[in-house]
Every structure is written in C-alpha cells, then in structure tokens.
Design an enzyme around this catalytic site. Structure first.
Site, PDB file in Angstrom:
ATOM      1  N   HIS A 197       0.839  -1.207   0.000  1.00 38.57           N
ATOM      2  CA  HIS A 197       0.000   0.000   0.000  1.00 38.57           C
ATOM      3  C   HIS A 197       0.868   1.248   0.000  1.00 38.57           C
ATOM      4  CE1 HIS A 197       0.792  -0.476   4.286  1.00 38.57           C
ATOM      5  NE2 HIS A 197       0.267   0.705   4.545  1.00 38.57           N
TER       6      HIS A 197
ATOM      7  N   HIS B  34       1.480   3.953   1.921  1.00 31.05           N
ATOM      8  CA  HIS B  34       2.032   4.738   3.026  1.00 31.05           C
ATOM      9  C   HIS B  34       3.559   4.860   2.915  1.00 31.05           C
ATOM     10  CE1 HIS B  34      -1.765   4.144   5.707  1.00 31.05           C
ATOM     11  NE2 HIS B  34      -1.875   5.180   4.906  1.00 31.05           N
TER      12      HIS B  34
ATOM     13  N   ASP C  37       6.055   4.735   4.924  1.00 28.17           N
ATOM     14  CA  ASP C  37       6.938   3.759   5.576  1.00 28.17           C
ATOM     15  C   ASP C  37       6.931   2.415   4.848  1.00 28.17           C
ATOM     16  OD1 ASP C  37       4.243   3.543   6.610  1.00 28.17           O
ATOM     17  OD2 ASP C  37       4.982   2.250   8.215  1.00 28.17           O
ATOM     18  N   HIS C  38       6.178   2.312   3.758  1.00 28.48           N
ATOM     19  CA  HIS C  38       6.160   1.098   2.926  1.00 28.48           C
ATOM     20  C   HIS C  38       6.739   1.334   1.531  1.00 28.48           C
ATOM     21  CE1 HIS C  38       3.601  -1.318   5.731  1.00 28.48           C
ATOM     22  NE2 HIS C  38       3.461  -0.105   6.211  1.00 28.48           N
TER      23      HIS C  38
ATOM     24  N   HIS D 197      -7.353  -0.709   5.838  1.00 24.63           N
ATOM     25  CA  HIS D 197      -6.306   0.209   6.311  1.00 24.63           C
ATOM     26  C   HIS D 197      -6.154   1.335   5.275  1.00 24.63           C
ATOM     27  CE1 HIS D 197      -2.565   1.468   8.197  1.00 24.63           C
ATOM     28  NE2 HIS D 197      -1.928   1.328   7.049  1.00 24.63           N
TER      29      HIS D 197
ATOM     30  N   ASP E 252      -0.134  -3.759   6.333  1.00 28.58           N
ATOM     31  CA  ASP E 252      -0.738  -3.258   7.577  1.00 28.58           C
ATOM     32  C   ASP E 252      -2.197  -3.702   7.712  1.00 28.58           C
ATOM     33  OD1 ASP E 252       1.639  -2.026   8.116  1.00 28.58           O
ATOM     34  OD2 ASP E 252       0.945   0.015   7.709  1.00 28.58           O
TER      35      ASP E 252
ATOM     36  N   HIS F 160       4.754  -4.700  10.915  1.00 27.02           N
ATOM     37  CA  HIS F 160       5.173  -3.984  12.133  1.00 27.02           C
ATOM     38  C   HIS F 160       5.291  -4.927  13.327  1.00 27.02           C
ATOM     39  CE1 HIS F 160       4.747   0.254  10.781  1.00 27.02           C
ATOM     40  NE2 HIS F 160       3.767  -0.218  10.014  1.00 27.02           N
TER      41      HIS F 160
HETATM   42 ZN   LIG Z   1       0.100   1.743   6.464  1.00 32.83          ZN
END
Ligand SMILES: [Zn+2]
Length: 258
Positions: free
Chosen positions: A56, A58, A60-61, A114, A131, A169
């Site tokens: 996805h 975001h 941090d990905h 998410h 996530d 995570h």
């Molecule tokens: Zn995320």
C-alpha cells in the site's frame, strides 16, 4: 519452506526479504520504506535484488522503492488502485505475480480497510499482508470502513491454518495487552502475552505468526466469539447486532487503548 528474513527499519517496521528457492542470491523485498537498511542487508548477505512488492501507499512502505528500483533496475509490483512513487506493474484481486526465473509465484488479494487499494501477497504457504493483519491486532482504518476491513480479515482467515503471516510492524506486545483487556479469560492470549513479553525484553522478533495462532489470540479475527461479542457490548454499553458492529467497537476501543 520459503526462506524469508526481516530487515528492521524506522522504530518498528519489518521489510521482508524473500529468497528465491532456486538461486543463492536472488531476492525480493516487500514494502521497502527505507532503501538504506535494505542495501545494507543485501551487501552483508551477498544478495541480489530482483523485484519489489508493495502492499500500500504509506511512506513507511514505499519510501525506498524509487531508489532501490533505479539502482537495481528491477520491476516494482504494487496495487493498481493506489498512487505509487514510480511506475509499477498494477495489481488487483486475483492477479498472479509470477517471477518464473526465481521460481516464486504469489496470488494477489485485495484487502481494503487500512487503505482502500491495499493488497496482500499469498504464496508458498506465506502471506505478506502489510498493515492489514498484525499479530493479535489489525491495521487502523485510515481509509476504509469496518465492513471492508472485516471482509478483508475474513478472507485472510480463510487461508490454511499453517499459513505463515509476515506483518509489517512489531506491534505484537501492545496488541496482546489489548487482547487481554478484551478477553481476560482467554488462556491462549495470556500465555502468548507472557512469552512475547520475554521475547521482546530480549529484542526478539515475534513474527511470522500463523493463522492457527491468530485465530486463538487475535480479537479482530474473533468478532464472532461470544466472549468478544459480550466484551464489545459491555464496552459500547449497547447491544451489537452483528460481527461488523463488534469489529467497529473493538477497533475504536483499541485506537484509544493505552
Ligand atoms: Zn500503512
């Protein structure tokens, strides 16, 4: 069994390195939010990056996707319905990612909740779910509805018991504390909480988990269990007609849980 190893990034992200079964060096990275620790792991372990999978949008990905793709000249696979930082092979539900030269093949599952275009990759007895599902928890609903997220979790829960789940995570300990608040009499939750507390005290990694284990300890996969239903009703102070209502209440409860 698929050989997978974690690369730690930021405070609690895992970027997963998947090793090709037929190639000593060939490697695929999932959700490289940061290029530097991935480069370091490749160098250290003498690996060659061959493809990038993204779940996805975001940061941090995807933060390291562009740099890694450019430096290694590899294809990026990502969700068709989300904005990606570079050109990707767009994927939607039911698509197959076939990396024939690496003998790797993954089926794409659309798992909205998410984020709306979130995808997961399933293959070789492993699930890379970003996530969406965490051990003893699930992702926050940033874009989707409780009905969408519960539908996604139900589809994941329908996979075989021994599926190894690679979440993005290390949230397991905090999630288990919440699970114990929802189900104070669930012996599996309490036992796992103790074990995970010890493991985390040594900075150990709690993943991958399995669906067999998640079915016993994850309140978000247990919305149809009478104990979870009753706890959600007690928390909400009102009767809850169905599992999506139960899910919505425990998701909101977790958002404010410390
Ligand atoms: Zn995320």
């Amino acid at each position: 069994m698929l050989e997978v190893s974690p690369v730690r990034a930021f405070s609690d992200n895992y970027l997963w390195l998947i090793r090709a079964p037929n190639d000593r060096r060939g490697t695929v990275v999932v959700d490289p939010g940061d290029a530097r620790p991935v480069e370091a792991a490749l160098d250290e372990q003498g690996l060659a990056l061959r493809a990038i999978l993204v779940t996805h949008h975001h940061p941090d990905h995807v933060g390291g996707v562009q740099a890694l793709a450019a430096r290694h000249g590899v294809e990026v696979y990502g969700p068709a319905r989300e904005r990606m930082p570079c050109e990707v092979r767009p994927l939607d539900d039911g698509d197959i990612v076939s990396l024939a030269d690496l003998r790797l093949e993954f089926r794409v599952m659309a798992v909205p909740g998410h984020t709306l275009g979130h995808v997961a990759y399933h293959g070789h007895g492993a699930l890379f779910c970003g996530d969406t599902l965490f051990s003893a928890g699930c992702g926050r609903l940033f874009e989707g509805t409780p009905v969408q997220m519960l539908g996604s979790l139900d589809r994941i829960a329908a996979l075989p018991d021994d599926t190894r789940v690679y979440c993005a995570h290390e949230y397991t300990l905090a999630n288990l504390r919440f699970a114990a608040a929802v189900e104070p009499d669930n012996a599996d939750v309490l036992e796992t909480l103790e074990a995970v507390r010890e493991l985390r005290a040594r900075d150990g990694i709690t993943l991958p988990t399995t669906l067999r284990r998640e079915r016993r300890i994850n309140p978000f996969l247990r919305c149809r269990e009478p104990a979870v239903h009753a706890a959600a009703e007690a928390h909400a102070g009102t009767p809850l007609p169905g599992p999506a209502d139960v899910f919505a209440v425990i998701r909101a409860w977790k958002d404010g849980f410390r």
